[in-house]
Design a protein around this motif. Sequence first.
Motif, PDB file in Angstrom:
ATOM      1  N   HIS A 232     132.437 110.436   2.046  1.00  0.00           N
ATOM      2  CA  HIS A 232     133.920 110.295   2.653  1.00  0.00           C
ATOM      3  C   HIS A 232     134.707 111.636   2.876  1.00  0.00           C
ATOM      4  N   ARG A 236     136.332 115.412   4.221  1.00  0.00           N
ATOM      5  CA  ARG A 236     137.880 115.287   4.532  1.00  0.00           C
ATOM      6  C   ARG A 236     138.337 116.036   4.807  1.00  0.00           C
ATOM      7  N   HIS A 272     132.735 108.735   9.473  1.00  0.00           N
ATOM      8  CA  HIS A 272     133.518 108.116   8.313  1.00  0.00           C
ATOM      9  C   HIS A 272     133.594 106.698   8.227  1.00  0.00           C
TER      10      HIS A 272
END
Length: 454
Positions: A232, A236, A272
């Motif tokens: 993650h 990002r 994600h």
Amino acid sequence: MIEVVGLGCRKGQITLEGAEAIGKAKHVFVKTAKTDTFKYFEGREVVTMDDIYDSAEDFDDLDEKIVERLLSQKGKTVYCVNGSGYDDKSVALLSSRADIKVYPSVSRAVTAAGFSTGAVFLSAYDLISDRSFDFDGNLPLVVTDVDDKYMASEVKLRLIDLVGEEQEIYVSGKKTTVAEMDFGRKFDYATTVYCPPREYLKKNRYNFCDVVELLYRLRGENGCPWDRAQTHESIRANMIEEAYELVDAINNNDIDNMTEETGDVLLQAVFHCVIGEDTGEYGVRDVTTALCKKLIGRHEHVFGDVVANTAEEGLAAWDRAKGKEKHYTSFTDKMDKTSHSLPALTRAYKIQKTAAKAGMDFDGVKAAAEKLTEEIEEFLSATPEKREEEGGDVLFAAVNVLRLLKVEPEVALVAAVEKFCKRFSYVEAHCAKPMNECTAEELDELWRKAKNED
């Protein structure tokens, strides 16, 4: 050509056309004798494929060996299967190797009996009326009730969107493409359209499920090393970048780029989700469930008894529903929960809107503009230690003016930066000497010309 006869779900569901084809065949093969439909062949000389069931390693191997046996025959050959005739995977494989003609059982008998046939059955009326309908291309699609040329045209348009105009299909057993399915054909209540399963890498059109499957493959054991290594945190920044690129495409009204950049934003969201599934945190279904529940819950004026007749009333209803959902205890609590990751101008805009709903706002644009002037004067007279603070006050006051005039500050500033860059480029391109050697007057003259070019 090999003819395929659908036997239905039990004895007696074979059609007269199917029975006639069996009677004229030199070779009649039945997939299995271990079903009720085989009673139809009592006293007849037929060959079953049950011996292949015993020797096949798996169902794929079973279908492969069945097809090989059928293709090795000489003379008129009929292959009989349970179900409609369209929904058997061995038939789909056979259709990719040879020309076939299908004599289907009555498809309604299959669906009404509640059997799982391994295919998606849908009335043409449902197909064209349900805009949200989609299906897994790993399964065949059978469309019934294509009863006239007008319905065929509507079905064709939906199939173009779902599978592409070059996709091979069968209209009542005859092979064609989606693009040509309504060319020179007669349609009646018995017309059925069959769309065979599609290989993943050879699809003309892909859907959301395909995107998810692709990410599973990329993150899988034999997938991409880079994709498997991501977390993650590592990706990002990509979401921010892709979102801004989409906004750029929207600002430029670039539809082709909007299509691509929207896909890139979707990719990041699905990425994600798949990472979340790998770590056991959350998955695709968790995200889609939460999203749909949120949309339903915040649209009480659509799915509940709240009345909203204008866009403004709809937004107000959304805000009230969101407040209940988030359990805001006060306006301050709502401000505190406004994302700190937002661009500063956007966060200021949202904070000011919350303050306005609490009753703390300027009495019109003029009052806000006067406050902006006051903040500019304070900034200009500020000590070096205070300039950053006072500069922030200037920006915050400017956002108030824009908000009252219903202008999004982030969007406005992005446009202003782009406009400046465009004019700057014009000035630099038209300088007779290096820019840093030009006088202020020369640059101002070129700048005015650049403005006239807008």
